[in-house]
Design a protein around this motif. Structure first.
Motif, PDB file in Angstrom:
ATOM      1  N   GLN A  68       7.900   0.699   5.000  1.00  0.00           N
ATOM      2  CA  GLN A  68       6.873   0.152   5.897  1.00  0.00           C
ATOM      3  C   GLN A  68       6.141  -0.983   5.193  1.00  0.00           C
ATOM      4  OE1 GLN A  68       4.413   3.351   7.405  1.00  0.00           O
ATOM      5  NE2 GLN A  68       6.198   4.678   7.642  1.00  0.00           N
ATOM      6  N   TYR A  69       6.826  -2.092   5.070  1.00  0.00           N
ATOM      7  CA  TYR A  69       6.304  -3.224   4.329  1.00  0.00           C
ATOM      8  C   TYR A  69       5.210  -3.930   5.122  1.00  0.00           C
ATOM      9  CZ  TYR A  69      10.718  -2.290   1.939  1.00  0.00           C
ATOM     10  OH  TYR A  69      11.764  -1.688   1.291  1.00  0.00           O
ATOM     11  N   ASN A  93       3.245  -6.769   3.767  1.00  0.00           N
ATOM     12  CA  ASN A  93       3.035  -8.164   3.391  1.00  0.00           C
ATOM     13  C   ASN A  93       4.197  -9.061   3.804  1.00  0.00           C
ATOM     14  OD1 ASN A  93       0.533  -7.644   2.031  1.00  0.00           O
ATOM     15  ND2 ASN A  93       1.730  -6.750   0.359  1.00  0.00           N
ATOM     16  N   PRO A  94       3.899 -10.277   4.251  1.00  0.00           N
ATOM     17  CA  PRO A  94       4.966 -11.198   4.654  1.00  0.00           C
ATOM     18  C   PRO A  94       5.966 -11.485   3.536  1.00  0.00           C
ATOM     19  CG  PRO A  94       2.835 -12.025   5.390  1.00  0.00           C
ATOM     20  CD  PRO A  94       2.560 -10.827   4.516  1.00  0.00           C
ATOM     21  N   HIS A  95       5.477 -11.603   2.272  1.00  0.00           N
ATOM     22  CA  HIS A  95       6.411 -11.881   1.173  1.00  0.00           C
ATOM     23  C   HIS A  95       7.365 -10.706   0.957  1.00  0.00           C
ATOM     24  CE1 HIS A  95       2.677 -10.357  -0.844  1.00  0.00           C
ATOM     25  NE2 HIS A  95       3.557  -9.578  -1.459  1.00  0.00           N
ATOM     26  N   THR A  96       6.912  -9.487   1.186  1.00  0.00           N
ATOM     27  CA  THR A  96       7.785  -8.327   1.041  1.00  0.00           C
ATOM     28  C   THR A  96       8.811  -8.299   2.158  1.00  0.00           C
ATOM     29  OG1 THR A  96       5.916  -7.127   0.102  1.00  0.00           O
ATOM     30  CG2 THR A  96       7.841  -5.822   0.712  1.00  0.00           C
ATOM     31  N   ARG A  97       8.369  -8.546   3.377  1.00  0.00           N
ATOM     32  CA  ARG A  97       9.298  -8.540   4.509  1.00  0.00           C
ATOM     33  C   ARG A  97      10.367  -9.627   4.349  1.00  0.00           C
ATOM     34  NH1 ARG A  97       4.455  -7.293   7.303  1.00  0.00           N
ATOM     35  NH2 ARG A  97       4.245  -9.427   8.109  1.00  0.00           N
ATOM     36  N   ALA A  98       9.984 -10.805   3.869  1.00  0.00           N
ATOM     37  CA  ALA A  98      10.949 -11.879   3.646  1.00  0.00           C
ATOM     38  C   ALA A  98      11.943 -11.497   2.549  1.00  0.00           C
ATOM     39  CB  ALA A  98      10.225 -13.172   3.282  1.00  0.00           C
ATOM     40  N   PRO A 139       0.801  -1.225   0.000  1.00  0.00           N
ATOM     41  CA  PRO A 139       0.000   0.000   0.000  1.00  0.00           C
ATOM     42  C   PRO A 139       0.842   1.288   0.000  1.00  0.00           C
ATOM     43  CG  PRO A 139      -0.117  -1.060   2.142  1.00  0.00           C
ATOM     44  CD  PRO A 139       0.626  -1.989   1.226  1.00  0.00           C
ATOM     45  N   LEU A 140       2.085   1.212   0.458  1.00  0.00           N
ATOM     46  CA  LEU A 140       2.945   2.392   0.515  1.00  0.00           C
ATOM     47  C   LEU A 140       4.131   2.219  -0.431  1.00  0.00           C
ATOM     48  CD1 LEU A 140       2.982   2.917   4.391  1.00  0.00           C
ATOM     49  CD2 LEU A 140       1.710   4.244   2.688  1.00  0.00           C
ATOM     50  N   PRO A 141       4.705   3.318  -0.901  1.00  0.00           N
ATOM     51  CA  PRO A 141       5.885   3.205  -1.766  1.00  0.00           C
ATOM     52  C   PRO A 141       7.046   2.548  -1.009  1.00  0.00           C
ATOM     53  CG  PRO A 141       5.029   5.453  -1.764  1.00  0.00           C
ATOM     54  CD  PRO A 141       4.299   4.712  -0.705  1.00  0.00           C
ATOM     55  N   TYR A 174      13.538  -0.599  -1.526  1.00  0.00           N
ATOM     56  CA  TYR A 174      14.330   0.596  -1.796  1.00  0.00           C
ATOM     57  C   TYR A 174      15.616   0.609  -0.967  1.00  0.00           C
ATOM     58  CZ  TYR A 174      15.876   5.327  -2.433  1.00  0.00           C
ATOM     59  OH  TYR A 174      16.656   6.405  -2.726  1.00  0.00           O
ATOM     60  N   ALA A 175      15.502   0.861   0.325  1.00  0.00           N
ATOM     61  CA  ALA A 175      16.694   1.001   1.168  1.00  0.00           C
ATOM     62  C   ALA A 175      17.562  -0.252   1.144  1.00  0.00           C
ATOM     63  CB  ALA A 175      16.288   1.345   2.600  1.00  0.00           C
TER      64      ALA A 175
END
Length: 192
Positions: A58-59, A61-66, A51-53, A100-101
């Motif tokens: 500020q991830y 979803n679990p797949h994004t955090r992983a 939902p955020l860039p 990004y970071a």
């Protein structure tokens, strides 16, 4: 020890990136770093669905955090990219766009393949790398589907590519080390 990820930029059946990635990995001896293949097939990343860039970090979803945790653990990357319609694959661009970071202040080199060596895909990825605050190295490997693959599928690289690959690996490792103080200082603020 410096950690370098070798990203396989294709997930399609009968892909060539797997054999090219293994070739890259087989030639890493002598470089004072650890190398590991990152296969995008093993990371279920739907088309970007946060939902955020990514710059917000500020991830949700679990797949994004992983994915963020994995990419954070590396100091630099070698991207194995096909060229589809004069561009990198959608799955590779999507994987880059998720974060990004985690990409900031890391070196990246490109090993491309296509009818014209995949150089147009690499040129587009260099622009993306700049936006992600990555340092793309000058050396690159451009493999021709005509002369480096038998029947467009069995990878048989010309011997001349080994020198280019060694230069690329050396530059990625050197730049990854040189950028370590910037990574330790934390991400650079970016405007959205």
């Amino acid at each position: 020890m410096t950690r370098i990820g070798i990203i396989l930029g294709s997930t399609r059946p009968n892909r060539n990136s797997e054999s090219v990635g293994r070739w890259v990995l087989e030639h890493t001896a002598g470089h004072d770093a650890s190398f590991e293949i990152i296969d995008l097939r093993e990371h279920a990343l739907p088309f970007f669905d946060e939902p955020l860039p990514p710059m917000a970090g500020q991830y949700q979803n679990p797949h994004t955090r992983a994915w963020a945790e994995l990419i954070s653990s590396f100091d630099g990357f070698v991207v194995v990219t096909p060229e589809y319609n004069h561009a990198p694959s959608a799955v590779l661009k999507n994987a880059l766009d998720y974060l990004y970071a985690e990409w900031n202040n890391k070196a990246v080199g490109f090993v491309s393949y296509g009818m014209l060596g995949g150089v147009r895909a690499t040129e587009q990825l260099r622009l993306v790398a700049g936006e992600l605050q990555m340092a793309d190295v000058r050396a690159q490997v451009a493999l021709s589907m005509v002369s480096d693959f038998e029947n467009f599928s069995e990878f048989r690289p010309a011997a001349r590519h080994e020198g280019d690959l060694q230069a690329l690996l050396g530059q990625v490792v050197s730049w990854s080390r040189a950028l370590a103080p910037l990574r330790q200082a934390g991400p650079v603020a970016a405007t959205v």
